[in-house]
Scaffold this motif. Structure first.
Motif, PDB file in Angstrom:
ATOM      1  N   GLY A   1     -12.612   3.432 151.725  1.00 55.45           N
ATOM      2  CA  GLY A   1     -12.801   3.522 153.165  1.00 55.45           C
ATOM      3  C   GLY A   1     -13.087   4.936 153.600  1.00 55.45           C
TER       4      GLY A   1
ATOM      5  N   SER B   1     -12.075   7.814 156.786  1.00 49.59           N
ATOM      6  CA  SER B   1     -11.117   8.049 157.857  1.00 49.59           C
ATOM      7  C   SER B   1     -11.229   9.479 158.362  1.00 49.59           C
ATOM      8  N   ALA B   2     -10.702   9.683 159.541  1.00 52.43           N
ATOM      9  CA  ALA B   2     -10.617  11.029 160.096  1.00 52.43           C
ATOM     10  C   ALA B   2      -9.331  11.669 159.582  1.00 52.43           C
TER      11      ALA B   2
END
Length: 157
Positions: A51, A53-54
């Protein structure tokens, strides 16, 4: 899944900048944007990439205090039971079973020492916990982003 050099280079580019376009990554690795997209899609489908993500500074969220807590558990407490119990605490940002006397090591982030204390009290109240041993972090000396080793090269898996 077996990763070839191009897969590893694409992953390295994404670790450096997950917001890079497929064209930018393609320029770095010598592929077209569409070829990079196909490979990224395949890496996602296979689970090699899990994935995007920040990464947010804990300080920006007011979580300026951190601690490591060793858990000493009763008998043969299963790692899955420990994981299930500590996952309920948003302050627990990491947990692992470990060698040595303790059964598990927790990484906690909180707003202040009192907040850490409250979290440890709640964790210690779990039925399988015999005792805890905690250490408050004074300052971070080295911290590498996930997927990168300290010399700047990317991990290979």
């Amino acid at each position: 899944m077996e990763l070839d050099r191009l897969d590893r280079d694409i992953i390295a580019a994404l670790v450096d900048d997950a917001r890079a376009t497929y064209a930018e990554i393609g320029h770095q690795v010598g592929l077209s944007a569409s070829a990079v997209k196909r490979r990224v899609d395949r890496l996602l489908d296979s689970g090699a990439i899990t994935g995007f993500s920040a990464v947010v500074s804990p300080q920006a969220l007011g979580w300026t205090t951190e601690a490591y807590v060793e858990l000493f558990c009763q008998g043969k407490t299963k790692p899955s039971d420990i994981a299930l119990a500590v996952a309920r605490f948003p302050e627990v940002v990491g947990a692992a079973t470990i060698t040595g006397e303790a059964d598990a090591l927790l990484h906690i982030r909180a707003t202040d020492v009192r907040h850490v204390e409250r979290v440890i009290e709640r964790i210690a109240a779990q039925s399988f916990v015999v005792r805890t041993k905690s250490s408050i972090v004074l300052s971070r000396l080295v911290e590498a982003p996930p997927g990168v080793v300290r010399n700047g090269s990317h991990t290979s898996g």
